[in-house]
Every structure is written in structure tokens, then in C-alpha cells.
Design an enzyme around this catalytic site. Structure first.
Site, mmCIF file in Angstrom:
data_model
loop_
_atom_site.group_PDB
_atom_site.id
_atom_site.type_symbol
_atom_site.label_atom_id
_atom_site.label_comp_id
_atom_site.label_asym_id
_atom_site.label_seq_id
_atom_site.Cartn_x
_atom_site.Cartn_y
_atom_site.Cartn_z
ATOM 1 C CE1 TYR A 205 7.681 13.582 -15.728
ATOM 2 C CE2 TYR A 205 7.824 15.585 -15.381
ATOM 3 C CZ TYR A 205 6.910 15.062 -15.842
ATOM 4 O OH TYR A 205 5.929 14.520 -16.205
ATOM 5 C CD GLU B 218 10.242 11.271 -19.426
ATOM 6 O OE1 GLU B 218 10.687 11.936 -20.166
ATOM 7 O OE2 GLU B 218 8.589 11.492 -19.042
ATOM 8 C CG ASP C 43 0.381 -10.601 -13.785
ATOM 9 O OD1 ASP C 43 0.722 -10.194 -12.412
ATOM 10 O OD2 ASP C 43 -0.769 -9.645 -14.581
ATOM 11 C CB THR D 242 0.743 -5.808 -7.712
ATOM 12 O OG1 THR D 242 -0.375 -6.364 -7.131
ATOM 13 C CG2 THR D 242 0.063 -5.244 -8.826
ATOM 14 C CE LYS E 134 -4.173 -6.608 -7.076
ATOM 15 N NZ LYS E 134 -3.502 -6.761 -8.105
ATOM 16 N NE ARG F 179 -3.411 1.401 -5.480
ATOM 17 C CZ ARG F 179 -4.001 0.208 -6.287
ATOM 18 N NH1 ARG F 179 -4.184 0.545 -4.514
ATOM 19 N NH2 ARG F 179 -4.639 -0.213 -6.317
HETATM 20 N N1 DSN Z 1 -7.075 -4.741 -9.898
HETATM 21 C C1 DSN Z 1 -6.699 -5.746 -9.173
HETATM 22 C C2 DSN Z 1 -7.562 -7.199 -8.626
HETATM 23 O O1 DSN Z 1 -8.468 -7.039 -7.444
HETATM 24 O O2 DSN Z 1 -7.751 -8.495 -8.931
HETATM 25 C C3 DSN Z 1 -5.965 -6.256 -10.735
HETATM 26 O O3 DSN Z 1 -6.684 -5.705 -11.531
#
Ligand code: DSN
Length: 483
Positions: A69, A71, A246, A275, A278, A284
Site C-alpha cells: 500500500y 497512498e 484526453d 491511458t 494503447k 494497463r
Molecule cells: N475502451 C477504450 C477504447 O476502446 O477506446 C476507451 O474506453
């Protein structure tokens, strides 16, 4: 430096042994893990938000850092014995700052949605709560009365957000009504030009002038074009909004310097979220990049918005960002964009219709209505043929967000496997072939179904065989042998 073949041997042995340890407790999990690799190896992964992280990134997540942990923030924790978590969190943040040229990086969010929630609350804390507290002359929150709290809650709950609509390619968290972002803010949405499918900056400006949002959100999940963030910042400044970008989908193209100048959000936005799994090809998770001014309120993310940071994932973020700072990552990112061009041209040359008529990022949005199918039918028919995509609404979609009329396809994953122009052209050919040979079924009342479908006999097998040739030529995790 370990050479490539020794690295594969090490990776094979690490996974073989790890799976044996897992199998000794729950063999079905070990088996599903093996099967997942086999399935990913044997299919064309075209989901625009997925990728294949390196073995180094994956292995970093499987350690005892998971048990800790932590925090709080580096050097300022609510738990004891966080010295090693401090090391990996500081490293991940340093790599992120360097990678994106950002003044400040927060690497604790567990996902993109979490990163957006941290960003929203940090903007509210900075723009609303802070000034309100100053006005109330309260020294800190402990001095507030119940009546004060009511007033503050009203202030916080009365703010406005303007973001891109879901069917134009925006994300759920950009103010979509059923999402928490569409409830915690008074929201309005901007769409795209109905004739071109492109963002109309004059229309965004007009809406912003009228609505006067506290937060202007730019960024997308299913818009196949680049955004001019300098123009978005001008609009935000004109109406006194905080510009939040974003970049979850395209952060790999920002890190890889494919998006520069006005297309790089970091120098223009007050706050940027992403994120990490991607196009950025990490574990992740999420990150928030911010100006120095917003940094203190972002730092309150955990424990005010998020649960305890996942130290094993922050460690993997540090490894992934170190990879993304290498020159090879720029080559990769450029190839992702080039391959999207090849994919788009492959569709257009075969008469298929694309939203906006093409792409200049990592994804294309195929309008499948011309094939007489819904997105859901197209997604299922393609899956039968070993092509993994996801259905997606198109602007003003008559089939709504469940059945949809579109298929979203992205190039990051197969580019990681080494696919290039010829393979992506062939992928387009195979997809068109499946869709031309698919047809909708009928419902129990005899109406045309939006869900059931059939594909002409033999088509799926033929396409699987054609894909197998390309997949074998570009193996996933070459040398990783689980036998
Ligand atoms: N799940 C992601 C996407 O596929 O774009 C974003 O929410």
C-alpha cells in the site's frame, strides 16, 4: 546487454516456470493464460485501443510490489516502508515528463477513466474549491460548518463542461449524459460537421462562447483525424475554460513525435490525461500530465479520488516509458500512422465507406451500412473469420451505440507484430471480402435482424487461412515457447 535470442529464451523460461507455479494452485487459470496467448497469436487484432506490451513490461507487473500500500505521493505517504515504491513511482514520473516534455506527471491512475476523474477533480479543486475557501477565509476544510459544506457542494456541482459527443468520436467521460462526467457537470457536447465528419472549430468556438464552460475537453476514442490543440486552447482562453486533453488513444503518436506542433496537446493544454496501454504500448493504466499550477491539486488524486496506487503497474509504466524514449519507438509510431493510411486506402480502393473519408491518425472508422449490416453483425462476422474489431457508433448513427453502423479498426497492435503496407492492404481486402459475404438474419417476427447474421459457407475458413500466413510471418512474442 542481452541479445534478442537470449532474451527470448529467458522470457520463455520465465513464463514456463510462472505458469507451473500458477497451475499448482489453479490449473484452469494457467490454462486460460496459455489459451489467451494462443488466441492472440492466431487472430488479427485490430481493436484500436489494444496493443501488445513487451515481455519486460508484462513481467514487471507480476511482482511483490503488488502487495504494497502506498497512498499519498512520493516521499509523502500514508503508509510506512514505501521507499521502493517511491523509487519506481519517481522513475515513472521522470520518464513521463521527459517523454512528453511535461512540467509535471502523475502516474498513479489505474485507467483512463480514473485519470479523467483525477483531472476533473483537480480542476474543480483548483478553480472552484480553492477560491471558495479563500473567500470563506477558512484555514482548512476542518474549519467548515455544515452550512459551508452545503454551499461548497452546490458550487462544485454547478460547473459546466463542454466535450466531444460520443457519436462524433468522443469518449464516455467527455460529458456523455449517462456517464458520471455528464452528471457531475452541467454538460454540452460538440459534434462534427455533418458534411465532412470533421471537427468544426468555429462551431466549437460558438458553442463555448454561449455555454462558457469551466472545462473544455478535447480528445477522442473513435475520431480518425488529428486535432489542432493550439486552436482549442485559443477557444478555452477566450471563454476562461481550462483545456483538458484526453490523449488516451494517440499518446503513442505524441510520444513518438508523429503529432508535433499544434497537434501535440502537451504544450497547449492545462492538463492532459492518457491511458498507458494503447498506442503507448505500456501496462494497463493511466497518467495525468499537468502544468505546475495544477500539480498540487492533481497530487491529491490518491486517496481523494483513487484507491491505493498499484506499485507493480507504476513500475511497469517506468519500464514502458523507458522503452518509448528509445529511437525505435519513433519508428514504430510513424509506422502505426503509415499503416493506418494503407488500411484506409485499402478500404477506399475497394469501394468501402470511411467516416471523414480517411484517417490521419492510428484508426479508421468503417461505415458498414453499405454492406447492409449493423456494426454488431459486422463485428461478429469478422470475429468468425479470426479478425478482432469492435463495433462503434458513427455520427448520427441510426442504430445507436449498441448495434451501431460502424466498425473501428486500429493499427497499433499489428504494427507491433511487424505488419506493414502490404499486409494492411491485404487486411482491408479480407475484411471487405467477409462483409460482402455476410448478410443479416431475420427476427422471430420475420423482420430484418440487427444482431443475427450469416456468412457464406467457406468464407471464414478461407480468410482464417489467408490471415494465418501473415500471422506466421510476423509472430507475436517471437521465440516465446510455452511448450
Ligand atoms: N475502451 C477504450 C477504447 O476502446 O477506446 C476507451 O474506453
Amino acid at each position: 546487454m542481452v541479445d534478442e535470442s537470449s532474451m527470448s529464451a529467458l522470457t520463455s523460461s520465465a513464463y514456463q516456470q510462472a505458469l507451473e507455479v500458477i497451475a499448482a494452485v489453479e490449473p484452469r487459470v494457467a490454462e486460460a493464460t496459455r489459451q489467451e496467448l494462443a488466441d492472440q497469436r492466431g487472430s488479427l487484432k485490430l481493436i484500436a485501443s489494444e496493443n501488445y506490451a513487451s515481455p519486460a513490461v508484462l513481467l514487471t507487473m507480476g511482482t511483490w510490489f503488488s502487495d504494497k500500500y502506498a497512498e499519498g505521493t512520493v516521499g509523502h505517504r500514508f503508509y510506512a516502508a514505501c521507499q521502493n515504491v517511491d523509487t519506481v513511482e519517481a522513475l515513472a514520473a521522470e520518464h513521463a515528463r521527459e517523454l512528453f516534455g511535461a512540467p509535471y506527471a502523475y502516474v498513479q491512475p489505474h485507467s483512463g477513466i480514473d485519470a479523467n476523474l483525477v483531472a476533473f477533480w483537480s480542476i474543480l479543486a483548483h478553480r472552484v474549491e480553492g477560491p471558495w475557501l479563500a473567500k470563506a477565509a477558512a484555514k482548512n476544510v476542518n474549519d467548515l460548518t455544515e452550512a459551508d459544506w452545503e454551499e461548497l457542494r452546490k458550487e462544485l456541482g454547478n460547473q459546466r463542461l463542454l466535450g466531444m459527443s460520443l457519436d462524433a468520436g468522443g469518449h464516455l467521460t467527455h460529458g456523455f449524459r449517462p456517464n458520471i462526467s455528464g452528471k457531475m457537470f452541467h454538460q454540452q457536447q460538440y459534434g462534427t460537421d455533418p458534411a465532412t465528419g470533421l471537427v468544426d472549430y468555429d462551431a466549437v468556438r460558438a458553442k463555448a462562447r454561449e455555454f462558457k464552460p469551466l472545462v473544455l475537453v478535447a480528445g477522442y476514442s473513435a475520431y480518425p483525424r488529428r486535432i489542432n490543440f493550439a486552436t482549442m486552447r485559443e477557444i478555452a482562453d477566450e471563454v476562461g475554460a481550462t483545456l483538458m486533453v484526453d490523449m488516451a488513444h494517440f499518446s503513442g503518436l505524441v510520444a513518438g513525435k508523429v503529432f508535433t506542433g499544434d497537434e501535440d496537446p502537451v504544450p497547449h493544454a492545462h492538463i492532459v490525461t492518457s491511458t498507458t496501454h494503447k498506442s503507448l504500448r505500456g501496462p494497463r493504466g493511466g497518467i495525468v500530465l499537468a502544468t505546475e499550477e495544477l500539480a498540487p491539486s492533481v497530487d491529491r488524486g490518491c486517496p481523494m479520488v483513487l484507491g491505493g496506487p498499484m506499485a507493480h503497474v507504476m513500475a511497469a509504466k517506468a519500464v514502458a516509458f523507458a522503452e518509448a524514449r528509445r529511437p525505435e519507438f519513433r519508428t514504430y509510431a510513424q509506422q502505426v500512422a503509415d499503416n493506418a493510411q494503407s488500411l484506409a486506402q485499402g478500404f477506399l480502393s475497394r469501394g468501402a465507406s470511411l467516416v471523414t473519408g480517411g484517417t490521419d491518425n492510428h484508426l479508421v472508422l468503417l461505415d458498414v451500412s453499405g454492406f447492409g449490416l449493423t456494426g454488431r453483425q459486422a463485428e461478429s462476422a469478422l470475429l468468425d473469420a479470426g479478425i478482432v474489431t469492435n463495433r462503434n457508433a458513427i455520427p448520427a448513427d441510426p442504430n445507436g451505440p449498441w448495434y451501431t453502423s460502424g466498425i473501428r479498426l486500429g493499427t497499433p497492435a499489428l504494427t507491433t507484430r511487424g505488419f506493414g503496407h502490404d499486409e494492411f492492404d491485404r487486411v482491408a481486402e479480407l475484411i471487405v471480402h467477409v462483409l460482402q459475404n455476410a448478410q443479416p438474419g431475420t427476427t422471430s417476427t420475420g423482420a430484418v435482424s440487427k444482431a443475427s447474421y450469416s456468412v457464406a459457407e467457406g468464407v471464414a475458413d478461407k480468410v482464417r487461412d489467408a490471415s494465418a500466413e501473415m500471422l506466421e510471418k510476423h509472430p507475436l512474442y517471437p521465440g516465446l515457447d510455452l511448450a
